[in-house]
Scaffold this motif. Structure first.
Motif, PDB file in Angstrom:
ATOM      1  N   ILE A  57      19.570   3.872  -7.647  1.00  0.00           N
ATOM      2  CA  ILE A  57      20.406   4.793  -8.418  1.00  0.00           C
ATOM      3  C   ILE A  57      20.078   4.703  -9.892  1.00  0.00           C
ATOM      4  CG2 ILE A  57      22.793   5.268  -9.103  1.00  0.00           C
ATOM      5  CD1 ILE A  57      23.653   4.393  -6.336  1.00  0.00           C
ATOM      6  N   GLU A  58      19.754   3.498 -10.388  1.00  0.00           N
ATOM      7  CA  GLU A  58      19.495   3.296 -11.812  1.00  0.00           C
ATOM      8  C   GLU A  58      18.359   4.164 -12.310  1.00  0.00           C
ATOM      9  OE1 GLU A  58      17.058   1.950 -14.981  1.00  0.00           O
ATOM     10  OE2 GLU A  58      16.548   1.686 -12.877  1.00  0.00           O
ATOM     11  N   SER A  59      17.379   4.453 -11.452  1.00  0.00           N
ATOM     12  CA  SER A  59      16.224   5.231 -11.893  1.00  0.00           C
ATOM     13  C   SER A  59      16.536   6.710 -12.065  1.00  0.00           C
ATOM     14  CB  SER A  59      15.070   5.074 -10.901  1.00  0.00           C
ATOM     15  OG  SER A  59      15.410   5.629  -9.643  1.00  0.00           O
ATOM     16  N   ALA A  60      17.714   7.156 -11.589  1.00  0.00           N
ATOM     17  CA  ALA A  60      18.155   8.538 -11.757  1.00  0.00           C
ATOM     18  C   ALA A  60      17.163   9.540 -11.181  1.00  0.00           C
ATOM     19  CB  ALA A  60      18.430   8.849 -13.225  1.00  0.00           C
ATOM     20  N   ALA A  61      16.520   9.187 -10.078  1.00  0.00           N
ATOM     21  CA  ALA A  61      15.588  10.097  -9.421  1.00  0.00           C
ATOM     22  C   ALA A  61      15.348   9.603  -8.004  1.00  0.00           C
ATOM     23  CB  ALA A  61      14.264  10.167 -10.178  1.00  0.00           C
ATOM     24  N   THR A  62      14.925  10.506  -7.140  1.00  0.00           N
ATOM     25  CA  THR A  62      14.583  10.103  -5.789  1.00  0.00           C
ATOM     26  C   THR A  62      13.261   9.341  -5.783  1.00  0.00           C
ATOM     27  OG1 THR A  62      13.465  12.201  -5.463  1.00  0.00           O
ATOM     28  CG2 THR A  62      15.758  12.077  -4.762  1.00  0.00           C
ATOM     29  N   GLN A  63      13.062   8.531  -4.757  1.00  0.00           N
ATOM     30  CA  GLN A  63      11.793   7.838  -4.602  1.00  0.00           C
ATOM     31  C   GLN A  63      10.705   8.831  -4.201  1.00  0.00           C
ATOM     32  OE1 GLN A  63      12.593   4.829  -1.655  1.00  0.00           O
ATOM     33  NE2 GLN A  63      13.255   3.337  -3.173  1.00  0.00           N
ATOM     34  N   ILE A  64       9.502   8.600  -4.719  1.00  0.00           N
ATOM     35  CA  ILE A  64       8.363   9.438  -4.336  1.00  0.00           C
ATOM     36  C   ILE A  64       7.340   8.586  -3.615  1.00  0.00           C
ATOM     37  CG2 ILE A  64       8.721  10.975  -6.294  1.00  0.00           C
ATOM     38  CD1 ILE A  64       6.083   9.690  -7.449  1.00  0.00           C
ATOM     39  N   LEU A  65       6.469   9.251  -2.912  1.00  0.00           N
ATOM     40  CA  LEU A  65       5.387   8.593  -2.201  1.00  0.00           C
ATOM     41  C   LEU A  65       4.106   8.788  -2.993  1.00  0.00           C
ATOM     42  CD1 LEU A  65       4.853   7.113   0.560  1.00  0.00           C
ATOM     43  CD2 LEU A  65       4.026   9.331   1.388  1.00  0.00           C
ATOM     44  N   LEU A  66       3.491   7.685  -3.420  1.00  0.00           N
ATOM     45  CA  LEU A  66       2.216   7.761  -4.122  1.00  0.00           C
ATOM     46  C   LEU A  66       1.098   7.813  -3.090  1.00  0.00           C
ATOM     47  CD1 LEU A  66       4.178   6.460  -6.346  1.00  0.00           C
ATOM     48  CD2 LEU A  66       2.058   5.761  -7.430  1.00  0.00           C
ATOM     49  N   THR A  67       0.386   8.923  -3.029  1.00  0.00           N
ATOM     50  CA  THR A  67      -0.645   9.154  -2.030  1.00  0.00           C
ATOM     51  C   THR A  67      -2.021   9.139  -2.692  1.00  0.00           C
ATOM     52  OG1 THR A  67      -0.369  11.530  -2.356  1.00  0.00           O
ATOM     53  CG2 THR A  67       0.910  10.512  -0.593  1.00  0.00           C
ATOM     54  N   ARG A  68      -3.053   9.305  -1.867  1.00  0.00           N
ATOM     55  CA  ARG A  68      -4.415   9.352  -2.399  1.00  0.00           C
ATOM     56  C   ARG A  68      -4.573  10.549  -3.327  1.00  0.00           C
ATOM     57  NH1 ARG A  68      -5.353   8.565   3.245  1.00  0.00           N
ATOM     58  NH2 ARG A  68      -6.036   6.436   3.728  1.00  0.00           N
ATOM     59  N   THR A  69      -5.213  10.322  -4.458  1.00  0.00           N
ATOM     60  CA  THR A  69      -5.488  11.413  -5.399  1.00  0.00           C
ATOM     61  C   THR A  69      -6.930  11.297  -5.876  1.00  0.00           C
ATOM     62  OG1 THR A  69      -4.692  10.124  -7.293  1.00  0.00           O
ATOM     63  CG2 THR A  69      -3.095  11.564  -6.186  1.00  0.00           C
ATOM     64  N   ALA A  70      -7.459  12.411  -6.354  1.00  0.00           N
ATOM     65  CA  ALA A  70      -8.819  12.438  -6.891  1.00  0.00           C
ATOM     66  C   ALA A  70      -8.841  13.331  -8.121  1.00  0.00           C
ATOM     67  CB  ALA A  70      -9.806  12.949  -5.845  1.00  0.00           C
ATOM     68  N   THR A  71      -9.651  12.951  -9.102  1.00  0.00           N
ATOM     69  CA  THR A  71      -9.806  13.744 -10.318  1.00  0.00           C
ATOM     70  C   THR A  71     -11.276  13.799 -10.703  1.00  0.00           C
ATOM     71  OG1 THR A  71      -9.440  11.804 -11.733  1.00  0.00           O
ATOM     72  CG2 THR A  71      -7.518  13.164 -11.218  1.00  0.00           C
ATOM     73  N   ALA A  72     -11.633  14.836 -11.443  1.00  0.00           N
ATOM     74  CA  ALA A  72     -12.974  14.972 -12.017  1.00  0.00           C
ATOM     75  C   ALA A  72     -12.810  15.373 -13.474  1.00  0.00           C
ATOM     76  CB  ALA A  72     -13.787  16.015 -11.259  1.00  0.00           C
ATOM     77  N   ARG A  73     -13.640  14.802 -14.348  1.00  0.00           N
ATOM     78  CA  ARG A  73     -13.507  15.020 -15.787  1.00  0.00           C
ATOM     79  C   ARG A  73     -14.868  15.344 -16.391  1.00  0.00           C
ATOM     80  NH1 ARG A  73     -12.019  10.004 -17.449  1.00  0.00           N
ATOM     81  NH2 ARG A  73     -14.083   9.473 -18.243  1.00  0.00           N
ATOM     82  N   LEU A  74     -14.908  16.402 -17.214  1.00  0.00           N
ATOM     83  CA  LEU A  74     -16.105  16.786 -17.951  1.00  0.00           C
ATOM     84  C   LEU A  74     -15.811  16.631 -19.436  1.00  0.00           C
ATOM     85  CD1 LEU A  74     -18.958  18.104 -18.092  1.00  0.00           C
ATOM     86  CD2 LEU A  74     -17.772  20.323 -18.209  1.00  0.00           C
ATOM     87  N   THR A  75     -16.642  15.851 -20.136  1.00  0.00           N
ATOM     88  CA  THR A  75     -16.460  15.610 -21.570  1.00  0.00           C
ATOM     89  C   THR A  75     -17.735  16.005 -22.295  1.00  0.00           C
ATOM     90  OG1 THR A  75     -15.000  13.734 -21.094  1.00  0.00           O
ATOM     91  CG2 THR A  75     -15.849  13.920 -23.329  1.00  0.00           C
ATOM     92  N   TRP A  76     -17.554  16.813 -23.339  1.00  0.00           N
ATOM     93  CA  TRP A  76     -18.691  17.312 -24.116  1.00  0.00           C
ATOM     94  C   TRP A  76     -18.402  17.074 -25.586  1.00  0.00           C
ATOM     95  CZ3 TRP A  76     -19.912  23.113 -25.334  1.00  0.00           C
ATOM     96  CH2 TRP A  76     -21.178  23.192 -25.957  1.00  0.00           C
ATOM     97  N   ARG A  77     -19.288  16.350 -26.252  1.00  0.00           N
ATOM     98  CA  ARG A  77     -19.175  16.091 -27.688  1.00  0.00           C
ATOM     99  C   ARG A  77     -20.346  16.774 -28.393  1.00  0.00           C
ATOM    100  NH1 ARG A  77     -17.573  11.429 -25.050  1.00  0.00           N
ATOM    101  NH2 ARG A  77     -15.514  10.621 -25.640  1.00  0.00           N
ATOM    102  N   PHE A  78     -20.061  17.536 -29.429  1.00  0.00           N
ATOM    103  CA  PHE A  78     -21.135  18.277 -30.098  1.00  0.00           C
ATOM    104  C   PHE A  78     -20.797  18.487 -31.562  1.00  0.00           C
ATOM    105  CE2 PHE A  78     -18.077  21.121 -28.261  1.00  0.00           C
ATOM    106  CZ  PHE A  78     -17.900  22.132 -29.183  1.00  0.00           C
TER     107      PHE A  78
END
Length: 649
Positions: A628-649
């Motif tokens: 109750i203290e967290s003031a939110a329902t519990q969530i399920l942390l599942t598999r995730t994937a990300t891709a990042r493109l970084t360009w410096r010029f």
């Protein structure tokens, strides 16, 4: 001339790694090897190679830091116990600007979002720092330090995409104008809804965020000046578990989706002057504005702070002294389920401090003594002393010990909250409604801590850092029943319970933390490992009637560990893997879990790179926090994937 590129810390020697300068432990630049405290530095290289996208996630890399995700936009982060969504014994700063709020004396992590590319390092100090930084630096300090503008010339574009509808975009430009360097950036991000445990529904915890940042650094012959600021706006969702009045719905608590809108901005100015060959003066001031509108409250606060410090490094004495003034003006418009009295409050904090590091035995032994005297509108006067000893056994070994006293000032919540918890069905079948009230006589919490530590940094391959501590916490919060009565709502009976906050709990904590790094001389591999253990023993006071106090465990795991390599697969390809283990949270009924993350970075050109990351690769998912203290329902942390493109010029 172009700035010298930073060292590649993945392949740097251990001697170079231990020479990293830190400032958060002693308010002066000092080698990490020589700090008489449990300190850990997360470098910009560590951050980039981890593939992690937020500051709380990045803090998982530091030993002894308890990190748990509440939902898609809320976190519980602490050091050495007492974790919650509003961990009130941890001081968090960005470039020396404190970001905790006095409503709950905690940190809203959704507004701690500097561009990841601009973080130079994160200094994590485990243990008390009240003698230098004041109240709330009880169990630790986290200081996020951004890169000087002189090191970020040119243009940077970055776009990140991933599962759960994750999109993150950054555009940044930096340059020079005479003796000044500058940069400005804009970033926007979006994250979709998380999964709910044992349900096909989604958590409704989506988040959208946009922010702008700037920094200007000017360097003269004897002076340096910095002006920087941020503006941020965001919208996030959450699911609160709320009963419809004192009688819960027929099927139990009713989860209802709500939204939260936030606006915040800050402006910081810092001036440093070299007053002599061995002395310097620093003056820093900032103003911070926060506005947060939620279903249960409309909160806004303005903080103004001025901090002055002077340092003189003599032959045997290295003295740092100064003082600060802080004024907080806040307003809380509540609701029937949550309110704070008075609605408007003005909090004034003034303090002064002094610390002297004294060298003995030809600089092989250093004894540090210091203290801070502070007055707080809510907490009154407080004296926080500190004593530390560092013994340089050899050029590669250090042994240190410390004794400290720190306090946590009362929050607005402690003094004047009225919070109605969701109704539930009791053992006898009657509904129970619980109301928690603040206490205008709530006192400052105190802590005494004894620490010891040992460091070994081999010039060739191996380093280890181990620390142990024993602490006593006094005047901790309890919820004392002051009224229990049978009431009726439309003829239906229920039990009305009223609790009042009080300081009737003490607790002993003890634990140990170890981190090690192995860098084989003949291979481009670095292996990092760490483990931390914590045990908390509660001591309810003789006058308490809080039945939960005897089982209080701080809502943290008894142990956690991490291990993983960083491998240079080629001259332009880096692979980082990390496995985390966390034991169960007994009081929150959350089982332990093992988590695996893998990140791969490929630098196609000197200024163009692609990075991919996979998180939570073990198992279908796990829960990290709740209640109750967290003031939110519990969530399920599942598999995730990300891709990042970084360009410096």
């Amino acid at each position: 001339a172009p700035a010298k590129p930073p060292p590649d810390l993945a392949s740097a020697s251990l001697e170079e790694l231990m020479n990293i300068q830190v400032t958060s432990a002693s308010r002066k630049e000092q080698r990490a090897m020589d700090v008489a405290a449990a300190v850990y530095v997360i470098s910009s290289d560590d951050i980039r190679r981890s593939g992690l996208l937020s500051v709380p996630e990045i803090l998982r890399l530091a030993p002894g830091v308890q990190v748990a995700r509440v939902d898609g936009n809320k976190w519980a982060v602490s050091i050495r116990g007492f974790n919650s969504r509003w961990s009130n014994k941890l001081l968090v700063m960005i470039d020396g600007r404190t970001v905790y709020q006095r409503l709950q004396s905690g940190v809203a992590w959704d507004i701690v979002s500097p561009p990841i590319e601009d973080i130079d390092r994160i200094e994590v100090v485990r243990g008390p720092g009240g003698s230098l930084w004041g109240a709330n630096a009880v169990n630790g300090i986290i200081n996020i330090l951004t890169t000087p503008a002189s090191a970020t010339s040119g243009r940077t574009m970055r776009i990140t995409g991933g599962t759960l509808g994750t999109i993150d975009f950054l555009a940044e430009y930096g340059g020079r104008a005479g003796a000044a360097a500058y940069r400005a950036s804009f970033q926007g991000s979006r994250r979709g809804e998380s999964d709910l445990p044992d349900s096909a529904n989604r958590a409704r915890d989506q988040v959208r965020d946009v922010s702008g940042h700037f920094r200007v650094d000017w360097t003269g012959t004897r002076d340096k000046a910095t002006l920087q600021g941020d503006v941020q706006g965001g919208h996030s969702g959450t699911v609160l578990v709320i009963g419809d009045g004192p009688i819960p719905p027929p099927n139990g608590w009713q989860p209802l989706a709500f939204s939260s809108d936030r606006r915040n901005g800050n402006l910081l100015a810092r001036w440093e002057r070299k007053t002599g060959d061995h002395s310097d003066l620093q003056v820093q001031t900032f103003i911070d504005l926060v506005r947060r509108r939620e279903v249960v409250q409309d909160y806004r606060a303005t903080t103004f702070d001025v901090d002055v410090q002077y340092r003189v490094d003599g032959h045997r004495h290295d003295i740092v002294a100064g003082g600060a003034f802080r004024f907080i003006d806040d307003h809380v418009a509540g609701s029937p389920s949550f309110s704070v009295s008075p609605v408007d409050a003005r909090i004034l904090v003034i303090n002064s401090f002094a610390q002297d590091e004294i060298a003995f035995a030809g600089d092989r032994v250093a004894v540090t003594v210091g203290a801070k005297l502070e007055h707080d509108t809510f907490g009154g006067w407080a004296f926080q002393p500190n004593t530390r000893v560092m013994w340089k056994i050899t050029s590669q070994q250090r042994l240190w010990g410390a004794w400290s006293h720190a306090i946590r000032s009362p929050s607005r919540f402690d003094r004047g909250v009225l919070g109605r918890l969701p109704s539930f069905i009791g053992p006898d079948g009657l509904p129970i409604r619980v109301t928690v009230l603040g206490n205008e006589n709530y006192q400052s919490e105190g802590m005494h801590s004894t620490e010891v530590g040992y460091r070994l940094a081999s010039r060739q391959e191996f380093s280890v850092d181990v620390s142990a501590f024993v602490s006593r916490h006094d005047r901790l919060a309890t919820e004392e029943p002051i009224s229990t009565a049978l009431q009726f709502d439309n003829g239906r009976p229920y039990i009305d319970v009223i609790l009042e906050l009080a300081n009737n709990l003490s607790a002993d904590t003890r634990g140990a933390e170890l981190t090690a790094r192995w860098t084989p001389a003949a291979a481009r591999v670095r292996l990092d490992a760490g483990v931390s253990m914590l045990h908390l023993t509660p001591h309810p006071g003789p006058s308490t009637r809080d039945q939960t106090a005897v089982d209080f465990d701080g809502s943290v795991p008894r142990y956690q560990w991490r291990v993983g390599p960083t491998i240079k697969l080629g001259p332009h390809v880096d692979l980082t893997a990390m496995v985390f283990g966390v034991s169960r949270l007994r009081n929150l009924a959350i089982p332990g879990y093992t988590r695996a993350d893998v990140a791969l970075e490929w630098r196609l050109r000197p200024k163009l790179s692609i990075a991919t990351a996979g998180n939570n690769l073990f198992g279908p998912g796990h829960v990290e926090f709740g209640g109750i203290e967290s003031a939110a329902t519990q969530i399920l942390l599942t598999r995730t994937a990300t891709a990042r493109l970084t360009w410096r010029f």
